[in-house]
Write an enzyme that holds these catalytic residues in place. Structure first.
Site, PDB file in Angstrom:
ATOM      1  N   ARG A  63      34.084  -5.165  80.181  1.00  0.00           N
ATOM      2  CA  ARG A  63      34.361  -4.311  79.025  1.00  0.00           C
ATOM      3  C   ARG A  63      33.118  -3.932  78.228  1.00  0.00           C
ATOM      4  O   ARG A  63      32.052  -4.514  78.392  1.00  0.00           O
ATOM      5  CB  ARG A  63      35.367  -4.998  78.105  1.00  0.00           C
ATOM      6  CG  ARG A  63      34.973  -6.392  77.630  1.00  0.00           C
ATOM      7  CD  ARG A  63      36.129  -7.012  76.827  1.00  0.00           C
ATOM      8  NE  ARG A  63      35.795  -8.354  76.348  1.00  0.00           N
ATOM      9  CZ  ARG A  63      36.013  -9.466  77.039  1.00  0.00           C
ATOM     10  NH1 ARG A  63      36.548  -9.417  78.255  1.00  0.00           N
ATOM     11  NH2 ARG A  63      35.670 -10.644  76.529  1.00  0.00           N
TER      12      ARG A  63
ATOM     13  N   ASP B 181      30.771 -14.274  73.867  1.00  0.00           N
ATOM     14  CA  ASP B 181      32.173 -14.633  73.656  1.00  0.00           C
ATOM     15  C   ASP B 181      32.285 -16.094  73.202  1.00  0.00           C
ATOM     16  O   ASP B 181      33.080 -16.425  72.340  1.00  0.00           O
ATOM     17  CB  ASP B 181      32.888 -14.427  75.002  1.00  0.00           C
ATOM     18  CG  ASP B 181      34.401 -14.498  74.895  1.00  0.00           C
ATOM     19  OD1 ASP B 181      35.069 -13.670  75.523  1.00  0.00           O
ATOM     20  OD2 ASP B 181      34.900 -15.392  74.190  1.00  0.00           O
TER      21      ASP B 181
ATOM     22  N   TRP C 101      44.044  -9.145  64.143  1.00  0.00           N
ATOM     23  CA  TRP C 101      43.722  -8.395  65.357  1.00  0.00           C
ATOM     24  C   TRP C 101      44.980  -8.123  66.169  1.00  0.00           C
ATOM     25  O   TRP C 101      45.809  -8.997  66.368  1.00  0.00           O
ATOM     26  CB  TRP C 101      42.717  -9.193  66.200  1.00  0.00           C
ATOM     27  CG  TRP C 101      42.261  -8.457  67.419  1.00  0.00           C
ATOM     28  CD1 TRP C 101      41.235  -7.560  67.514  1.00  0.00           C
ATOM     29  CD2 TRP C 101      42.830  -8.542  68.736  1.00  0.00           C
ATOM     30  NE1 TRP C 101      41.119  -7.088  68.799  1.00  0.00           N
ATOM     31  CE2 TRP C 101      42.091  -7.671  69.581  1.00  0.00           C
ATOM     32  CE3 TRP C 101      43.885  -9.264  69.284  1.00  0.00           C
ATOM     33  CZ2 TRP C 101      42.373  -7.504  70.931  1.00  0.00           C
ATOM     34  CZ3 TRP C 101      44.167  -9.102  70.635  1.00  0.00           C
ATOM     35  CH2 TRP C 101      43.412  -8.219  71.445  1.00  0.00           C
TER      36      TRP C 101
ATOM     37  N   GLU D 259      29.930  -9.786  75.883  1.00  0.00           N
ATOM     38  CA  GLU D 259      30.642  -8.617  75.354  1.00  0.00           C
ATOM     39  C   GLU D 259      29.626  -7.674  74.699  1.00  0.00           C
ATOM     40  O   GLU D 259      28.535  -8.092  74.337  1.00  0.00           O
ATOM     41  CB  GLU D 259      31.637  -9.044  74.268  1.00  0.00           C
ATOM     42  CG  GLU D 259      32.683 -10.045  74.695  1.00  0.00           C
ATOM     43  CD  GLU D 259      33.715 -10.271  73.608  1.00  0.00           C
ATOM     44  OE1 GLU D 259      34.880  -9.884  73.832  1.00  0.00           O
ATOM     45  OE2 GLU D 259      33.373 -10.839  72.551  1.00  0.00           O
TER      46      GLU D 259
ATOM     47  N   TRP E 210      43.295  -4.502  59.559  1.00  0.00           N
ATOM     48  CA  TRP E 210      42.254  -5.185  60.322  1.00  0.00           C
ATOM     49  C   TRP E 210      41.283  -4.214  60.967  1.00  0.00           C
ATOM     50  O   TRP E 210      41.683  -3.184  61.523  1.00  0.00           O
ATOM     51  CB  TRP E 210      42.919  -6.043  61.399  1.00  0.00           C
ATOM     52  CG  TRP E 210      41.957  -6.564  62.419  1.00  0.00           C
ATOM     53  CD1 TRP E 210      41.498  -5.899  63.526  1.00  0.00           C
ATOM     54  CD2 TRP E 210      41.297  -7.829  62.414  1.00  0.00           C
ATOM     55  NE1 TRP E 210      40.597  -6.690  64.209  1.00  0.00           N
ATOM     56  CE2 TRP E 210      40.457  -7.874  63.568  1.00  0.00           C
ATOM     57  CE3 TRP E 210      41.338  -8.940  61.577  1.00  0.00           C
ATOM     58  CZ2 TRP E 210      39.675  -8.994  63.867  1.00  0.00           C
ATOM     59  CZ3 TRP E 210      40.566 -10.044  61.895  1.00  0.00           C
ATOM     60  CH2 TRP E 210      39.747 -10.066  63.033  1.00  0.00           C
ATOM     61  N   MET E 211      40.009  -4.575  60.960  1.00  0.00           N
ATOM     62  CA  MET E 211      38.989  -3.819  61.690  1.00  0.00           C
ATOM     63  C   MET E 211      38.139  -4.818  62.457  1.00  0.00           C
ATOM     64  O   MET E 211      37.958  -5.947  61.993  1.00  0.00           O
ATOM     65  CB  MET E 211      38.113  -3.055  60.685  1.00  0.00           C
ATOM     66  CG  MET E 211      36.812  -2.530  61.268  1.00  0.00           C
ATOM     67  SD  MET E 211      35.889  -1.471  60.145  1.00  0.00           S
ATOM     68  CE  MET E 211      35.411  -2.612  58.862  1.00  0.00           C
ATOM     69  N   ASN E 212      37.604  -4.433  63.642  1.00  0.00           N
ATOM     70  CA  ASN E 212      36.552  -5.246  64.243  1.00  0.00           C
ATOM     71  C   ASN E 212      35.397  -4.371  64.756  1.00  0.00           C
ATOM     72  O   ASN E 212      34.759  -3.694  63.971  1.00  0.00           O
ATOM     73  CB  ASN E 212      37.050  -6.320  65.227  1.00  0.00           C
ATOM     74  CG  ASN E 212      37.922  -5.804  66.349  1.00  0.00           C
ATOM     75  OD1 ASN E 212      39.038  -5.350  66.110  1.00  0.00           O
ATOM     76  ND2 ASN E 212      37.450  -5.913  67.579  1.00  0.00           N
ATOM     77  N   ASP E 213      35.121  -4.345  66.040  1.00  0.00           N
ATOM     78  CA  ASP E 213      33.877  -3.777  66.559  1.00  0.00           C
ATOM     79  C   ASP E 213      33.592  -2.345  66.111  1.00  0.00           C
ATOM     80  O   ASP E 213      34.484  -1.506  66.095  1.00  0.00           O
ATOM     81  CB  ASP E 213      33.907  -3.730  68.096  1.00  0.00           C
ATOM     82  CG  ASP E 213      34.179  -5.065  68.748  1.00  0.00           C
ATOM     83  OD1 ASP E 213      34.203  -5.097  69.984  1.00  0.00           O
ATOM     84  OD2 ASP E 213      34.367  -6.050  68.018  1.00  0.00           O
TER      85      ASP E 213
END
Lengths: 647, 178
Positions: free
Chosen positions: A251, A339, A152, A306, A125-128
């Site tokens: 964050r 979000d 995630w 975010e 998995w990858m995100n930001d």
């Protein structure tokens, strides 16, 4: 399709989609079929425990989903991932609560989905995107990564480098969750390059009590151009949530900008009740910070913000600007990820030096306009010192089921990095365009000049394979039909999704391309324009992607995405598409409106993928000129010292 | 095998109708690379391309040629950018860099030509084009040698090696065909 040279006429795209279903084999071929399967089964038994590249890597909590064989059809039960830990929803919940059966994906279909020239890690998995920058001859890219599975969780920082933003080499993980202040997640952050050569990385950590704090990290060895090892500041965390801010609403610190009072400023998104806000801190050393009064921006009823981003764009020049630049020649872009709806929004304004306020150009802009009308989130820009450009990265998640992600062993890709410029012609939006280095992937090309596509027809375009393409196309509607067309109530057609998709016929549209299609058009993804004449006689153009017929599988998103696109006088309708297996990035009018889609065909894969032009208008003939390139793979692979400079 | 066994196996295979045996796979990639001079390079290159898992030997050769194209194109760009930063008076260096940039472009053309031949299964011609591609860096290196004051940049030497290694791998794969 053989022998059918341009133009051809086929029946228009049917209005009702045929329900997706798994067709069992016909009786006549059953014995041959079972004979082959018998062979397959025997070989499967022999090969028993051989590791398949598409086998799932599940967490301990995902044991029941681990499978090397396709799962039998069963109702999907999507689970939520993210919000309980303190970030936005990371799972695809589009199909939650609806009784959708999982499709029996097999290895052939799943392995086709991997992209050839978009950044993605080898598995999981990858995100930001995190901390993108250019340093000592290399572009660096970091990203949110789960080393343990294709969903995630257990987030750490992955790392890769490239000479040209296209050919990436994987490096070891940059940061893992090994301190109390980031043990529950090494989350998103940004890089600031100081004039004295220091590299500052600020990132959000989720502490052992799930409090969101900001931490400082820096390279262990500044003379290592690959920046392999990182050190976390001994005095971390450098920022705790301030009074009045919830510990789970704090964050994603931005890159810092320097102002004339000798201080660096950073912005951090948050919220107060349902009003999304952005806090600003200033610092001299990135170790002690002071919260400034007020907020950089706030919009009621938008929820948590975010991955905010704040950067200057030039009003006159066709180049990017360092994050600290300000002045009369400059506008400032304020961007946030919401979000609530998983979309990225930006607004243009002025950053006043005197009082540090950002004032939007349009006081009624609210949250702003979207960077991309498809799947594009948590995006982040950086100033590329090497070529003087502002470059944008965006996380492109999956829109298939979690089951399929776990089965194929990976989830998510990044967009091709885009240059960002102010649209000088309209002055009210940005232009995004794939970085020019992607052109180096172009192999052979085919040109089609002034292809006439009559109302209600589909024209096949003979390109050898249609899975890795760069398509540049221009469309012209016949002038007579434009004049003749009745004025419609454009307000009733305010979005792509309410117009009936590509099958909804009107006088002047829809028309465009069918990508990732198969010969029989049982699967296809239209990328198209839809022109309507408003009450005032002016034309309004919409640019859309319709996923309703993109796949026979039932467990993938089937929405229509898009938006209106400004088309100025004397401009033709133009579009560029980057097709790369399960991702299609579309750019209309030089990047005024962008749509990124994830597509998961079951039949239109490998040698069976085709490309068509279509015109579903009832009145207008469309003339199209295109150039189509085959795209090479980017050969994204682990870094190997002997092979580093070969691409 | 008795007819009962075949019958039972057929029943079993009907119980698992979803498993389809894929033509190309990790084993084919490993075995193909074993036949080349640079096993590690071959393996990491092919694995970095997702279509390799579903490719036959001819497809693997084509993928490796794609890497050759990427390499030569990148080197050609690199030389062009080197050319831009040369001092205006240094006509010799400019001449040599231009010649080298051209040679690497010809190498890219040779790779393109070999793709067509691979598709048509004219393996002799494909072999010939790859051998030509491997020779173009020599022409560039010789251009540097002709002028004793001009040092052969280590970066270019690395790229020359890279290209030759890629060519050897492609030739190793073509040996398995036709």
């Amino acid at each position: 399709m053989e022998g059918c040279t341009l133009p051809c006429s086929y029946s228009p795209l049917p209005a009702e989609p045929t329900p997706a279903r798994y067709r069992p084999p016909k009786k006549a071929t059953l014995m041959v079929f079972s004979g082959l399967l018998m062979l397959g089964l025997v070989l499967a038994i022999i090969n028993g425990s051989r590791d398949s590249d598409v086998r799932a890597n599940g967490n301990a909590s995902l044991d029941k989903l681990k499978s090397s064989m396709p799962l039998p059809s069963e109702p999907l039960q999507p689970v939520s991932r993210g919000p309980s830990a303190g970030v936005s929803e990371k799972s695809n919940l589009v199909m939650a609560g609806v009784n959708v059966m999982s499709f029996p994906w097999n290895n052939t279909m799943l392995s086709w989905q991997r992209t050839a020239y978009h950044f993605q890690p080898e598995k999981n998995w990858m995100n930001d995107p995190n901390g993108p920058m250019f340093y000592k001859g290399w572009y660096h890219f970091f990203y949110q990564y789960n080393p343990n599975g294709a969903v995630w969780g257990d987030i750490v920082w992955g790392h890769a480098v490239s000479r040209d933003l296209i050919h990436w080499l994987h490096l070891p993980l940059a940061m893992i969750a090994d301190e109390w202040y980031d043990i529950n997640g090494v989350w998103t952050g940004s890089a600031t390059l100081l004039p004295d050569g220091q590299v500052i990385m600020l990132y959000t950590g989720s502490t052992n009590e799930s409090v969101q704090v900001q931490n400082l990290a820096y390279p262990a060895n500044l003379s290592d151009p690959l920046l392999i090892n990182w050190v976390k500041y001994s005095g971390n965390p450098v920022l705790l949530p301030p009074r009045g801010i919830n510990f789970k609403d704090f964050r994603d610190p931005t890159t810092a900008w320097y102002t004339s009072d000798g201080r660096w400023h950073i912005a951090i998104g948050s919220r107060v009740n349902t009003t999304g806000i952005t806090l600003v801190y200033h610092t001299k050393d990135f170790k002690s910070f002071e919260l400034l009064d007020g907020v950089l921006h706030a919009v009621p009823a938008t929820g948590m913000w975010e991955c905010v981003d704040f950067y200057p764009v030039s009003k006159n020049a066709e180049q990017g600007l360092d994050t600290s630049v300000n002045g009369a020649e400059v506008k400032h872009v304020f961007k946030t990820s919401l979000d609530n709806d998983k979309h990225d929004y930006y607004a243009l304004g002025t950053y006043e030096k005197a009082n540090g306020r950002w004032v939007p150009d349009d006081p009624k802009i609210g949250i702003g306009i979207r960077y991309d009308y498809g799947i594009f989130y948590a995006s982040k820009t950086f100033y590329d010192v090497r070529k003087g450009r502002r470059v944008l990265w965006g996380w492109i998640g999956e829109s298939d089921s979690e089951n399929a992600d776990v089965q194929k062993g990976w989830a998510s890709v990044q967009s091709i990095p885009r240059t960002v410029l102010l649209d000088k012609k309209t002055g009210t939006n940005l232009l995004q365009w794939p970085v020019e280095e992607v052109d180096s992937l172009r192999l052979s090309s085919k040109e089609f000049d002034k292809v006439e596509v009559r109302p209600g027809s589909v024209v096949p375009l003979d390109v050898e394979t249609a899975t890795q393409l760069d398509i540049v196309a221009e469309f012209e509607l016949d002038k007579e039909a434009l004049e003749r067309a009745n004025q419609t109530n454009v307000e009733s057609m305010i979005s792509c999704s309410t117009s009936g998709g590509a099958a909804g016929r009107a006088a002047l549209g829809p028309f465009g391309l069918l990508v990732l299609a198969d010969d029989g058009l049982s699967e296809y993804t239209p990328v198209y324009f839809y022109v309507a004449k408003g009450a005032d006689g002016n034309l309004k153009t919409f640019f859309c992607v319709d996923q309703s017929r993109s796949s026979e599988a039932s467990d993938v998103n089937k929405q229509v995405y898009g938006s209106s696109v400004p088309v100025l006088k004397d401009e033709k309708l133009s579009v560029r598409l980057l097709v790369d297996h399960s991702i299609v990035e579309s750019f209309a009018q030089g990047g005024r409106t962008c749509i990124t889609s994830r597509v998961y065909p079951t039949k239109a894969i490998y040698g069976a993928t085709r490309l068509f032009l279509f015109n579903n208008a009832t009145e207008a003939t469309v003339t199209c000129s295109l150039k189509i390139w085959q795209m090479n793979s980017a050969f994204i692979r682990p870094f190997h010292p002997d092979q580093e400079t070969w691409i | 095998m008795g007819s009962t066994n075949i019958f039972l196996l057929s029943l079993l295979s009907l119980a698992f109708p979803h498993y389809i045996f894929v033509a190309g796979d990790a084993n084919l990639i490993q075995n193909t690379c074993k036949n080349t001079k640079y096993y590690d390079l071959c393996l990491s290159s092919l694995k970095s391309n997702p279509t390799s898992l579903n490719a036959d030997t001819k497809g693997l050769a084509a993928i490796m040629v794609g890497i050759g194209i990427a390499n030569t194109t990148a080197t050609s760009s690199y030389l062009s950018s080197q050319l831009l930063s040369v001092n205006g008076n240094d006509t010799i260096k400019k001449k040599v860099l231009k010649e080298c940039s051209d040679k690497y472009t010809y190498a890219a053309d040779a790779f393109q030509a070999s793709v067509k031949d691979l598709g048509a299964e004219s393996y002799d011609y494909a072999y010939m084009h790859i051998t030509a591609a491997a020779d173009y860096p020599n022409a560039c290196h010789n251009a540097f040698k002709r002028y004793s004051g001009l040092a052969y940049p280590p970066e270019l030497a690395r790229r020359e090696d890279g290209l030759k290694h890629i060519c050897f791998v492609v030739l190793g794969i073509i040996d398995l065909l036709g």
